[in-house]
Write an enzyme that holds these catalytic residues in place. Sequence first.
Site, PDB file in Angstrom:
ATOM      1  N   CYS A 115       0.652  -0.969   0.075  1.00  0.00           N
ATOM      2  CA  CYS A 115       0.276  -0.240   0.087  1.00  0.00           C
ATOM      3  C   CYS A 115       1.122   1.413   0.156  1.00  0.00           C
ATOM      4  O   CYS A 115       1.661   1.475   0.248  1.00  0.00           O
ATOM      5  CB  CYS A 115      -0.780  -0.192   1.285  1.00  0.00           C
ATOM      6  N   ASP A 199     -19.379  10.637   0.217  1.00  0.00           N
ATOM      7  CA  ASP A 199     -18.334  10.420   0.512  1.00  0.00           C
ATOM      8  C   ASP A 199     -16.928   9.565   0.423  1.00  0.00           C
ATOM      9  O   ASP A 199     -15.850  10.548   0.886  1.00  0.00           O
ATOM     10  CB  ASP A 199     -18.551   9.730   2.277  1.00  0.00           C
ATOM     11  N   ASP A 236      -4.090   1.489  -8.027  1.00  0.00           N
ATOM     12  CA  ASP A 236      -3.086   1.427 -10.189  1.00  0.00           C
ATOM     13  C   ASP A 236      -3.498   1.165 -10.696  1.00  0.00           C
ATOM     14  O   ASP A 236      -3.432  -0.275 -10.312  1.00  0.00           O
ATOM     15  CB  ASP A 236      -1.549   0.848  -8.976  1.00  0.00           C
ATOM     16  N   HIS A 258      -8.285  -3.100   2.585  1.00  0.00           N
ATOM     17  CA  HIS A 258      -7.292  -2.642   3.005  1.00  0.00           C
ATOM     18  C   HIS A 258      -7.561  -1.472   3.029  1.00  0.00           C
ATOM     19  O   HIS A 258      -7.097  -0.310   3.783  1.00  0.00           O
ATOM     20  CB  HIS A 258      -6.178  -3.511   2.660  1.00  0.00           C
ATOM     21  N   GLU A 259      -7.292  -1.085   1.305  1.00  0.00           N
ATOM     22  CA  GLU A 259      -7.306   0.991   1.035  1.00  0.00           C
ATOM     23  C   GLU A 259      -9.256   1.457   2.199  1.00  0.00           C
ATOM     24  O   GLU A 259      -8.556   2.080   3.128  1.00  0.00           O
ATOM     25  CB  GLU A 259      -7.365   1.105   0.503  1.00  0.00           C
ATOM     26  N   HIS A 262      -8.275   2.336   5.824  1.00  0.00           N
ATOM     27  CA  HIS A 262      -7.184   3.405   6.212  1.00  0.00           C
ATOM     28  C   HIS A 262      -8.313   4.892   5.780  1.00  0.00           C
ATOM     29  O   HIS A 262      -9.065   5.604   6.384  1.00  0.00           O
ATOM     30  CB  HIS A 262      -6.147   3.942   4.992  1.00  0.00           C
ATOM     31  N   HIS A 268      -1.367   0.846   8.915  1.00  0.00           N
ATOM     32  CA  HIS A 268      -0.981   0.040   8.946  1.00  0.00           C
ATOM     33  C   HIS A 268      -0.588  -0.633  10.612  1.00  0.00           C
ATOM     34  O   HIS A 268      -0.471  -0.439  11.713  1.00  0.00           O
ATOM     35  CB  HIS A 268      -0.015  -0.221   8.159  1.00  0.00           C
TER      36      HIS A 268
END
Length: 303
Positions: A115, A199, A236, A258-259, A262, A268
């Site tokens: 990431c 959002d 990406d 995972h993202e 965040h 992490h």
Amino acid sequence: MASKLCLQLFLLLAFIMPHLISARHFHNHKLSRLLFPEHLIGSSKNDSFVEGIHKVKAYLQRYGYLSNENDNNLSTDAFDDDLESAIKSYQKFSNLKVSGVLDRKTLEHMYKFRCGVKDTFVSAAQEHKNKNTNIEIGGSHYTFYFNNVSWPAERKHLSYGFIHNYPPQFIDPLVRAFQTWEDNTKFSFFLASRVQTADILVSFERGEHGDIDPFDGPGGTLAHSLGAIDGRVHFDADEQWEGEPSEERIDLESVALHELGHTLGLGHSSDPSAVMFAYMEPDTYKTTLTSDDIEGIRSLYGA
């Protein structure tokens, strides 16, 4: 006659089997690959100057282990105290032997898909002064996003939208990732009726794409999130994405899960089994939150 045939088959198998086993091992063997030149292996502060060490500095600066306060030093090949300290911090967070030496395992680890969000958000020197907010809490391994940004208490029903011609075949993996977080938090997610009001905005991007972290083409950084409130999630477009995991491609749902962590405010984790661990292998997938991920999000928003 039959016994002679059996003997011939036995001899044939005895000859072929070792080669088949050898071929299978070769096929399954993953070659150790390095992002940096081989001559960097074993480099340490005792070497003073090592040609190409500035590339290691750039990597460590990109992911939060070196400050960019002194750009001139980052561009040199000096192996100084700051670099040694940064390597030690990187090794500790990556569960590697903490030595400050650029051993093979450390350099191979830097090659892995990961990431783009930083692992730490202050310099190694500040970390030693206990000013680093990205610390382990109790016996857990989770951390919080930069500056502990999180959604206000009244914002628990979040909308999302897809922009920049988001590939339709990757919508379902994103929806599943949203559902996994919804099942384990107080949040709920819904598709925005108007993308301008969403959002959370999800898109595929290439190279320089309007934020401070350009993508680097195939390999290296897979995706990044700009955290809570901002809400942008970028993948990406130059990577080999797959809706389902395979040996050659990256599982989009795993990276999306995972993202989105965040985007909800998590940083992490240093636990390799956690969804919020920074690295992703091409032939693995993580579509279920671990106890560390759940403890982290509940420490932010309550059970």
